[in-house]
Design an enzyme around this catalytic site. Structure first.
Site, PDB file in Angstrom:
ATOM      1  N   ASP A  79      66.028 119.949  87.105  1.00 49.17           N
ATOM      2  CA  ASP A  79      65.850 120.384  88.247  1.00 49.17           C
ATOM      3  C   ASP A  79      65.532 120.119  89.722  1.00 49.17           C
ATOM      4  O   ASP A  79      64.862 119.000  89.010  1.00 49.17           O
ATOM      5  CB  ASP A  79      64.939 121.926  87.935  1.00 49.17           C
ATOM      6  N   GLU A  87      70.462 118.231  88.183  1.00 54.87           N
ATOM      7  CA  GLU A  87      70.869 118.579  89.768  1.00 54.87           C
ATOM      8  C   GLU A  87      70.400 118.411  90.496  1.00 54.87           C
ATOM      9  O   GLU A  87      69.103 118.375  91.033  1.00 54.87           O
ATOM     10  CB  GLU A  87      70.005 120.177  88.990  1.00 54.87           C
TER      11      GLU A  87
END
Ligand code: GLC
Ligand code: CA
Length: 531
Positions: free
Chosen positions: A200, A273
């Site tokens: 993330d 990401e």
């Protein structure tokens, strides 16, 4: 032979909305297990990326973690997680999970301890800074949720950094002990058999240690493909992310993955990401020796305009940007962005399936896109997510009955988000029964892709075609396919370099000229080249 992740189609599961096993209206791990036959057999994907299921107050729906090595009771137990990995592997499905390195919940015991005193042994596990003169925040940085990224902590007289919601304090990767603790988290899940991590907001884990102010961005216009607070775009985010120290931290994660891959003979991967950024910055996450992430999610199809020229440019740009040995990938939607069929209109959904599954590289498909779902329409005052992303996270309609399978018992239970009638009309049950459905298109494409050397590993070469069309060749020595996509509202005629016949459709007469219907596409198998 390519690595598994280069051959794979990844399917993103948003756990709350995927499948509910106990009728409380929230998707869970047992629900996912119950749909593995759908994923492996009916649909035919190769890997799942399962969003965060860790204990969390759910302010950011699981991206605010209080314990990295446990499962939130709403989703099940660690035993359920182990059962999911075992059952997925038994069907040949790899399991990728979220690693959330940038922040935790403010209720995480690490933060509670860090916050307890300026001399706490975990003080430096988070980013703390003194106020500027006059008590002002340490920098002008703005958060994705709006307002300052700094929250004053009265009892200890310092500010803590939160790039997202104020209940999501940022971790400090400059602390070796924090890094060691996060690597232990990675080990914990590798030991349970996971095949990889989606990391993330990887670009955010290192910031300017001087906390330099970001330069203002007076001319920003809101990006319709992103759901962020308007405050966020009032500055260029140059100092609150992307500090080059992050590549060293990433290398530590990769080294650990390599160690497990070697030891177990099963390649474990990292997917970064990162927000859309110039290609040279984007490829840097791959590492100078391809020793960073295995790939960085490519959100350009979400960001670039949905017309033939825009898509062709976006494909060509990635192909050109990738260093030797690196592998492309494409993402059409996810749990943060307006859904494909909403962004580009419902007519784009079939063509998008053809595009996603015929390009060179690893495709990631977001749950519900295989049904052509559009966003929910939820009035602002009912948003559960501060940025309104509930709208892109609607429950999967499995059946066409009330709530689509999210209300087995008690009879009056309702799902955590509404399942509108138009979702029920697009249910899995209904689409399976309709040969012309988008779900059946995905099934045919996925089945064909698995057996097609050209799609799995062929080269990509753009073909000349009319302006509203996008056409390209995918070829290996044993197979050449031409993919002809018509984004226009009129039928179009496209020529291919050698005679060929259309696949997955009725007419198999060999020809060099094809009529492609508006908003449709064809895959053409070309006859072997005569030497
Ligand atoms: C990523 C996630 C998003 C989350 C944010 C903070 O962008 O995809 O859902 O809110 O990070 O963790
Ligand atoms: Ca449930």
């Amino acid at each position: 032979m390519r690595n598994w992740w280069q051959q794979a189609v990844i399917y993103q599961i948003y756990p709350r909305s995927f499948a509910d096993s106990n009728g409380d209206g929230i998707g869970d791990l047992r629900g996912i297990i119950g749909k593995l036959d759908y994923l492996a057999g009916t649909l035919g994907v190769d890997a799942i990326w399962c969003g965060p299921v860790y204990p969390s107050p759910q302010v950011d729906f699981g991206y605010d973690i209080t314990d990295h090595t446990a499962i939130d009771p709403i989703f099940g137990t660690l035993d359920d997680f182990d059962a999911l990995v075992t059952a997925a592997h038994a069907r040949g499905i790899r399991v990728i999970i979220d690693l959330v390195p940038n922040h935790t919940s403010d209720r995480h015991p690490w933060f509670v301890e860090s916050r307890s005193a300026p001399d706490s042994p975990k003080r430096d596990w988070y980013v703390w800074a003194d106020p500027l003169p006059g008590g002002l925040p340490p920098s002008n940085w703005t958060s994705e949720q709006g307002g300052s990224t700094w929250e004053f902590d009265e009892p200890t007289g310092q500010y803590y950094l939160h790039s997202f919601h104020r209940t999501q304090p940022d971790l400090n990767w400059r602390s070796p002990r924090l890094r060691a603790a996060m690597l232990d988290v990675v080990r914990f899940w590798l030991d349970r058999g996971v095949d990889g991590f989606r990391i993330d907001v990887l670009h955010m884990i290192a910031k300017d240690p001087e906390l330099t102010d970001n330069p203002p961005r007076p001319d920003a216009t809101p990006n319709p493909a992103d759901l962020q607070h308007p405050d966020y775009d009032t500055q260029w985010h140059v100092h609150d992310r992307m500090h080059p120290d992050l590549y060293g931290y990433l290398a530590e994660i990769r080294d650990l993955l390599e160690e497990y891959s070697r030891r177990t003979g099963q390649e474990r991967i990292a997917i970064g990401e990162v927000e859309p950024m110039p290609w040279d910055s984007w490829t840097r996450f791959l590492g100078s020796e391809l020793d960073g992430v295995h790939f960085t999610f490519n959100f350009n199809f979400i960001e670039s305009p949905w017309h033939a020229a825009g898509l062709r440019a976006s494909i060509g740009a990635q192909e050109a940007a990738l260093p030797r040995g690196a592998w492309p990938n494409y993402v059409l939607s996810n749990h943060d962005r307006p859904r494909l069929a909403t962004r580009n209109g419902p007519r784009s959904a079939r063509l998008a399936a053809l595009l996603l599954l015929t390009l060179r590289g690893t495709p990631t498909l977001y749950n519900g896109d295989e049904l052509g779902l559009e966003d929910l329409e939820i009035p602002r005052e009912e948003w559960l997510d501060p940025l309104g992303r509930d709208q892109v996270r609607g429950p999967m309609p499995w059946t066409s009955s009330r709530n689509g399978g999210f209300d087995s018992s008690p009879a009056d239970a309702s799902p955590w988000l509404p399942v509108p009638t138009r979702y029920l009309e697009r249910s899995v049950e209904r689409q399976l029964a309709d040969p012309g459905s988008i779900l059946n298109l995905y099934r045919r494409l996925l089945a064909f892709r698995r057996t097609s050397p050209a799609l799995l590993r062929g080269e990509y070469r753009p073909l000349d075609c009319p302006p509203d069309c996008l056409a390209y060749l995918r070829s290996t020595p044993e197979q050449t396919l031409a993919v002809l996509l018509n984004l226009g509202a009129e039928n179009a005629t496209v020529d291919v370099p050698r005679p060929g016949h259309a696949l997955l459709s009725g007419d198999r007469t060999p020809r060099r000229r094809f009529v492609v219907a508006a908003h449709e596409g064809l895959i053409v198998q070309l006859e072997p080249e005569v030497p």
